[in-house]
Write a protein that holds these residues in place. Structure first.
Motif, PDB file in Angstrom:
ATOM      1  N   ALA A   1      42.626 -22.021  77.387  1.00 11.79           N
ATOM      2  CA  ALA A   1      42.950 -19.877  77.639  1.00 11.79           C
ATOM      3  C   ALA A   1      43.900 -19.582  78.734  1.00 11.79           C
ATOM      4  O   ALA A   1      44.594 -18.338  78.753  1.00 11.79           O
ATOM      5  N   ALA A   2      43.493 -20.285  80.178  1.00  9.13           N
ATOM      6  CA  ALA A   2      43.214 -20.153  81.279  1.00  9.13           C
ATOM      7  C   ALA A   2      44.852 -19.820  81.076  1.00  9.13           C
ATOM      8  O   ALA A   2      45.694 -19.128  81.331  1.00  9.13           O
ATOM      9  N   LYS A   3      45.536 -20.839  80.782  1.00  7.65           N
ATOM     10  CA  LYS A   3      47.802 -20.787  80.885  1.00  7.65           C
ATOM     11  C   LYS A   3      47.854 -19.968  79.389  1.00  7.65           C
ATOM     12  O   LYS A   3      49.106 -19.699  79.911  1.00  7.65           O
TER      13      LYS A   3
ATOM     14  N   ILE B   1      34.691 -21.843  88.671  1.00  8.95           N
ATOM     15  CA  ILE B   1      35.641 -21.898  87.427  1.00  8.95           C
ATOM     16  C   ILE B   1      36.549 -21.259  87.057  1.00  8.95           C
ATOM     17  O   ILE B   1      38.122 -21.306  86.624  1.00  8.95           O
ATOM     18  N   ALA B   2      35.960 -19.823  87.137  1.00  2.66           N
ATOM     19  CA  ALA B   2      36.805 -18.146  87.075  1.00  2.66           C
ATOM     20  C   ALA B   2      38.028 -17.853  87.755  1.00  2.66           C
ATOM     21  O   ALA B   2      39.347 -17.968  87.769  1.00  2.66           O
ATOM     22  N   HIS B   3      37.656 -19.333  89.660  1.00  8.80           N
ATOM     23  CA  HIS B   3      38.754 -18.527  90.511  1.00  8.80           C
ATOM     24  C   HIS B   3      39.897 -20.525  90.263  1.00  8.80           C
ATOM     25  O   HIS B   3      41.027 -20.098  90.496  1.00  8.80           O
ATOM     26  N   CYS B   4      38.886 -21.355  91.366  1.00  7.06           N
ATOM     27  CA  CYS B   4      39.904 -22.470  91.376  1.00  7.06           C
ATOM     28  C   CYS B   4      40.137 -23.089  90.632  1.00  7.06           C
ATOM     29  O   CYS B   4      41.373 -23.556  89.900  1.00  7.06           O
TER      30      CYS B   4
ATOM     31  N   MET C   1      29.398 -20.614  80.349  1.00  9.12           N
ATOM     32  CA  MET C   1      28.641 -20.599  81.204  1.00  9.12           C
ATOM     33  C   MET C   1      27.131 -20.187  80.406  1.00  9.12           C
ATOM     34  O   MET C   1      25.998 -20.853  81.485  1.00  9.12           O
ATOM     35  N   LYS C   2      26.991 -19.075  79.324  1.00 10.24           N
ATOM     36  CA  LYS C   2      25.564 -19.194  78.946  1.00 10.24           C
ATOM     37  C   LYS C   2      25.212 -20.915  78.369  1.00 10.24           C
ATOM     38  O   LYS C   2      24.135 -20.999  77.947  1.00 10.24           O
ATOM     39  N   ALA C   3      26.465 -21.627  77.690  1.00 11.63           N
ATOM     40  CA  ALA C   3      25.610 -22.722  77.725  1.00 11.63           C
ATOM     41  C   ALA C   3      25.205 -23.671  78.247  1.00 11.63           C
ATOM     42  O   ALA C   3      24.972 -24.221  78.715  1.00 11.63           O
ATOM     43  N   ILE C   4      25.861 -23.354  79.930  1.00 11.48           N
ATOM     44  CA  ILE C   4      25.354 -23.948  80.677  1.00 11.48           C
ATOM     45  C   ILE C   4      24.118 -23.709  81.474  1.00 11.48           C
ATOM     46  O   ILE C   4      23.329 -24.516  81.936  1.00 11.48           O
ATOM     47  N   GLN C   5      24.184 -22.786  81.058  1.00 13.03           N
ATOM     48  CA  GLN C   5      23.121 -22.417  81.578  1.00 13.03           C
ATOM     49  C   GLN C   5      21.922 -22.487  81.474  1.00 13.03           C
ATOM     50  O   GLN C   5      20.825 -22.768  81.048  1.00 13.03           O
TER      51      GLN C   5
ATOM     52  N   ALA D   1      41.361 -13.549  77.741  1.00 17.68           N
ATOM     53  CA  ALA D   1      40.692 -14.506  76.444  1.00 17.68           C
ATOM     54  C   ALA D   1      40.259 -15.752  77.314  1.00 17.68           C
ATOM     55  O   ALA D   1      39.327 -15.978  77.424  1.00 17.68           O
ATOM     56  N   ALA D   2      40.724 -16.553  78.757  1.00 21.56           N
ATOM     57  CA  ALA D   2      40.805 -17.048  79.463  1.00 21.56           C
ATOM     58  C   ALA D   2      38.907 -17.136  80.024  1.00 21.56           C
ATOM     59  O   ALA D   2      37.581 -17.426  80.267  1.00 21.56           O
ATOM     60  N   GLU D   3      38.653 -15.231  81.156  1.00 16.13           N
ATOM     61  CA  GLU D   3      37.653 -14.895  80.708  1.00 16.13           C
ATOM     62  C   GLU D   3      36.245 -14.989  79.795  1.00 16.13           C
ATOM     63  O   GLU D   3      34.641 -15.471  80.406  1.00 16.13           O
ATOM     64  N   ALA D   4      36.953 -14.409  78.122  1.00 12.81           N
ATOM     65  CA  ALA D   4      36.093 -15.008  77.685  1.00 12.81           C
ATOM     66  C   ALA D   4      35.076 -15.957  77.135  1.00 12.81           C
ATOM     67  O   ALA D   4      34.070 -16.536  77.527  1.00 12.81           O
ATOM     68  N   LYS D   5      36.579 -17.415  77.538  1.00 13.70           N
ATOM     69  CA  LYS D   5      35.391 -18.073  77.110  1.00 13.70           C
ATOM     70  C   LYS D   5      34.900 -18.680  78.097  1.00 13.70           C
ATOM     71  O   LYS D   5      34.027 -19.628  78.255  1.00 13.70           O
TER      72      LYS D   5
END
Lengths: 106, 106, 106, 106
Positions: free
Chosen positions: C81-83, B74-77, C97-101, C88-92
């Protein structure tokens, strides 16, 4: 660490999965091969999503082994204890439930 | 079968997990060893519940590898595609969601 | 507790799931009804295995809601956020990922 | 649809969970309230990740109810059948394993 020598329904070192032992060994061999395959996929820089698909396949194969082991365990050790001795049965059920909880919660 | 040569945010054969590649390879080696350990436990007629505990440990280790691969992906692709092209991002997200669904539903 | 007023890709109080809001509300209503149905099954002393089947159905329905919310969240908030901003994207992504986990590990 | 009137170890309509019935009913009431809470969170446009956290909490609460029902079922119906009749026990174990599989695989 536990009572594998004194299972109330079995000879020492004879367990519920014993009659299917060769099948279990073959399944584990296959899972070991699949794990090696994932290692190779990463080493060869294959696509992340394809690797995730393989990891899910191995996870699922392991869960199926666990479900089969559990069924053999309940059919032999737990019901064996139930027939022999109520208190021993309670301990066996509590122990089996802990294993089921780990399977459900992971 | 898929677009691992044309990932919109990477050189051919360079993926999100690349910078952690040696760590992933070491984790897979360890999981392969644990799988071999389960094979040995069955071969040596160890107690069913102890084997189930080990199977749950390996399943959990594989899930952790999958979660780490997903995060790198997710972070890259996915975010790479988001920056480059909306439509490509949509396809990447749909593909990632299928992988997440398999992880959640197994 | 979190940044729901300052989501980098949305107006205050407008989220990824917004355009499907009425569908989500209908799904939750149905799940609430199913939960009430399980309460009734227990109250009427129905058979344990039938109750377990219903509990699994509701668990699965909730997981499907979570997967749909997650997809909307990634498609809107994370890629938004990525755009806009790498950090901010990294934090999102870490938050998602915590929710997915939690979803995978339960 | 099934044999809830003829459980080999119980009076008609008396099941393994019976002695904990009021606790189960209270747990289901709480889960119904939590489900209504998620509906409200969506209706009030709360942040997606907070909603996902709540959905995971309800899923986990339901799994705990299922594990408790299963334990009561194994402790009463399955071991009851084991004591009474081998063949009935086999059918009960097969039925319980299907329920466990659904819990593990979802």
């Amino acid at each position: 660490m536990n009572d594998h020598d004194t299972c109330s329904c079995h000879e020492p070192h004879v367990h519920g999965y014993n009659e299917n032992k060769s099948k279990y060994l073959a399944r584990l061999k296959r899972i070991e091969g699949q794990t090696r395959g994932i290692h190779r996929m990463i080493d060869e820089d294959q696509y992340c999503i394809d690797i995730l698909t393989q990891v899910s396949a191995v996870t699922s194969a392991l869960e199926n082994v666990a479900l089969a082991l559990l069924q053999d365990h309940i059919a032999h050790c737990v019901t064996g204890a139930a027939k022999a001795d109520g208190e021993a049965a309670e301990a066996k059920i509590a122990e089996a439930m802990k294993a089921i909880q780990k399977m459900v919660k992971s």
